[in-house]
Design an enzyme around this catalytic site. Structure first.
Site, PDB file in Angstrom:
ATOM      1  N   GLY A  73       1.702   1.658  -3.524  1.00 15.99           N
ATOM      2  CA  GLY A  73       0.836   1.746  -4.175  1.00 15.99           C
ATOM      3  C   GLY A  73       0.092   3.358  -3.999  1.00 15.99           C
ATOM      4  O   GLY A  73      -0.364   3.953  -5.249  1.00 15.99           O
ATOM      5  N   ASP A  74       0.192   3.812  -3.010  1.00 16.79           N
ATOM      6  CA  ASP A  74      -0.324   5.274  -2.615  1.00 16.79           C
ATOM      7  C   ASP A  74       0.632   6.124  -3.599  1.00 16.79           C
ATOM      8  O   ASP A  74      -0.014   7.065  -4.109  1.00 16.79           O
ATOM      9  CB  ASP A  74       0.020   5.423  -1.178  1.00 16.79           C
ATOM     10  N   ALA A  75       1.871   5.926  -3.456  1.00 19.39           N
ATOM     11  CA  ALA A  75       2.592   6.853  -4.414  1.00 19.39           C
ATOM     12  C   ALA A  75       2.471   6.634  -5.956  1.00 19.39           C
ATOM     13  O   ALA A  75       2.220   7.766  -6.739  1.00 19.39           O
ATOM     14  CB  ALA A  75       4.224   6.563  -4.132  1.00 19.39           C
ATOM     15  N   ASN A 113      -1.160   8.399  -6.235  1.00 21.15           N
ATOM     16  CA  ASN A 113      -0.968   9.609  -6.229  1.00 21.15           C
ATOM     17  C   ASN A 113      -0.428  10.286  -7.536  1.00 21.15           C
ATOM     18  O   ASN A 113      -0.788  11.565  -7.924  1.00 21.15           O
ATOM     19  CB  ASN A 113      -0.225  10.118  -5.053  1.00 21.15           C
ATOM     20  N   ALA A 149       0.861  -1.211   0.244  1.00 16.91           N
ATOM     21  CA  ALA A 149       0.084   0.050  -0.018  1.00 16.91           C
ATOM     22  C   ALA A 149       0.884   1.394   0.170  1.00 16.91           C
ATOM     23  O   ALA A 149       0.477   2.235  -0.759  1.00 16.91           O
ATOM     24  CB  ALA A 149      -0.984  -0.067   1.329  1.00 16.91           C
TER      25      ALA A 149
END
Length: 128
Positions: free
Chosen positions: A15-17, A20, A12
């Site tokens: 994946g967040d990067a 974003n 995660a």
């Protein structure tokens, strides 16, 4: 299914990067350029609430394969130490599941599928 040894929270984080970055590219491509508009628009996509809604739509439309659903499930069941301030735990964990999915797709070199799903997510995000 591939053997995925990474902690879903680690997936995660990556994946967040990725998510974003795609959000920012999408917003810039739409022609928006005022900093306050950029930030407000990005927050709509990147918030735990927004990501949870996008994940719900992906699942309702049955757009994920079984491996992807398993990664999402692992992300939703992750043990997080600091949930979001602006979302309840269930919503935060759904967002974690979505982010884990993109971390998995990137780390395991499923770039084409990742781009396909990111495009769908951006389209869904426009409806938030």
């Amino acid at each position: 299914m591939e053997i995925v040894m990474e902690n879903p929270v680690t997936l995660a984080w990556l994946g967040d990067a990725i998510y974003n970055l795609k959000v920012r590219e999408t917003i810039l491509a739409s022609g928006k350029c005022r900093p306050d508009v950029l930030q407000k628009t990005a927050a709509k996509y990147n918030s735990a609430v927004g990501q949870a809604k996008v994940l719900d739509a992906l699942l309702e439309r049955d757009l994920l394969n079984e491996d992807e659903k398993e990664i999402v499930r692992r992300g939703r069941n992750a043990h997080v130490k600091s949930p979001a301030k602006n979302a309840d735990l269930k919503t935060y964990l759904k967002a974690t599941g979505l982010e884990a999915l993109f971390g998995y797709l990137s780390l395991y070199h499923h770039e084409e599928r990742m781009e396909e799903l990111l495009t769908i997510c951006m389209d869904l995000g426009e409806t938030l």
